[in-house]
Design an enzyme around this catalytic site. Sequence first.
Site, mmCIF file in Angstrom:
data_model
loop_
_atom_site.group_PDB
_atom_site.id
_atom_site.type_symbol
_atom_site.label_atom_id
_atom_site.label_comp_id
_atom_site.label_asym_id
_atom_site.label_seq_id
_atom_site.Cartn_x
_atom_site.Cartn_y
_atom_site.Cartn_z
ATOM 1 N N CYS A 114 0.828 -1.207 0.000
ATOM 2 C CA CYS A 114 0.000 0.000 0.000
ATOM 3 C C CYS A 114 0.856 1.248 0.000
ATOM 4 C CB CYS A 114 -0.919 0.009 1.218
ATOM 5 S SG CYS A 114 -1.937 1.493 1.328
ATOM 6 N N GLY A 115 0.709 2.067 -1.021
ATOM 7 C CA GLY A 115 1.525 3.263 -1.139
ATOM 8 C C GLY A 115 0.983 4.457 -0.396
#
Length: 283
Positions: A114-115
């Site tokens: 997850c960025g």
Amino acid sequence: MGRIMVRRQVTRVSVGGRSASRSDVLAAEEPLEIRVGGRQLAVTMRTPGHDVELAAGFLVSEGVVAHAGDVAAARHCAGIDGENTYNVLDVTLGPGIAAPAPELSRSLYTTSSCGVCGKASIEAVETVSHFDVAGDPATLDLAALVGYPDLLRAEQSVFDKTGGLHAAALFAPDGSLVVAREDVGRHNAVDKVIGHALLAGLLPLRGHTLVVSSRASFELVQKATMAGIPIFAAVSAPSSLAADLAEDRGITLVGFLRGESLVVYAHGERLVDSTAPALVAAP
């Protein structure tokens, strides 16, 4: 083999009770603390290697930098225990470049998948780009586009040994491969590609195409927006927010890029079929 891959003893088991012990190779995953001017900005889980590119691309995605001269230097430094494990990188910004606002600091570490985890608020995700992606008049022949995944796959040397890495590649308007990078995190692979382009003085990436070996998520489309990339293609599916953002920001979004086919989710007018001169109809 270094820190990119790690050997581990495993047991392979088959139905019927058959088992065998053997050595296996895993993709390395280690934390990288990104600092700017000595102040912690974020911690991300990544595959070691190309750390300066990763940090530079991350800063592009956050709207902190946009041109090569905006990053003056970067160096690995010691952590809180005083030992340099090459897992802490301190970036020095160029003259006149403002330090990241305190609200950009991520209170939690960013995972490999997850960025945007740990952002102070959801509103902070939609960072304003320095570049006009919607106004990019680029076009791309479908015959060239469908060949990009194979060119990316040929660059995935660590994936060949581990089967555990995502990859991203940047292609120039003439179809040549600019750079390809692998990482346990799909957002890290994209940051490394964008960071490479920033440090090489290529931003904005007008006319370029970004190809990823994973799905197209919101944060990856956002990263393309911040780097000025007009065409984004994924071998898997996009999320609904990714398609919405691509439509809103003027990015051509392609999914399921496999073999001779693909699915267009936004701004298909940039895609040209040389066997039929008409542009591909936008959805």
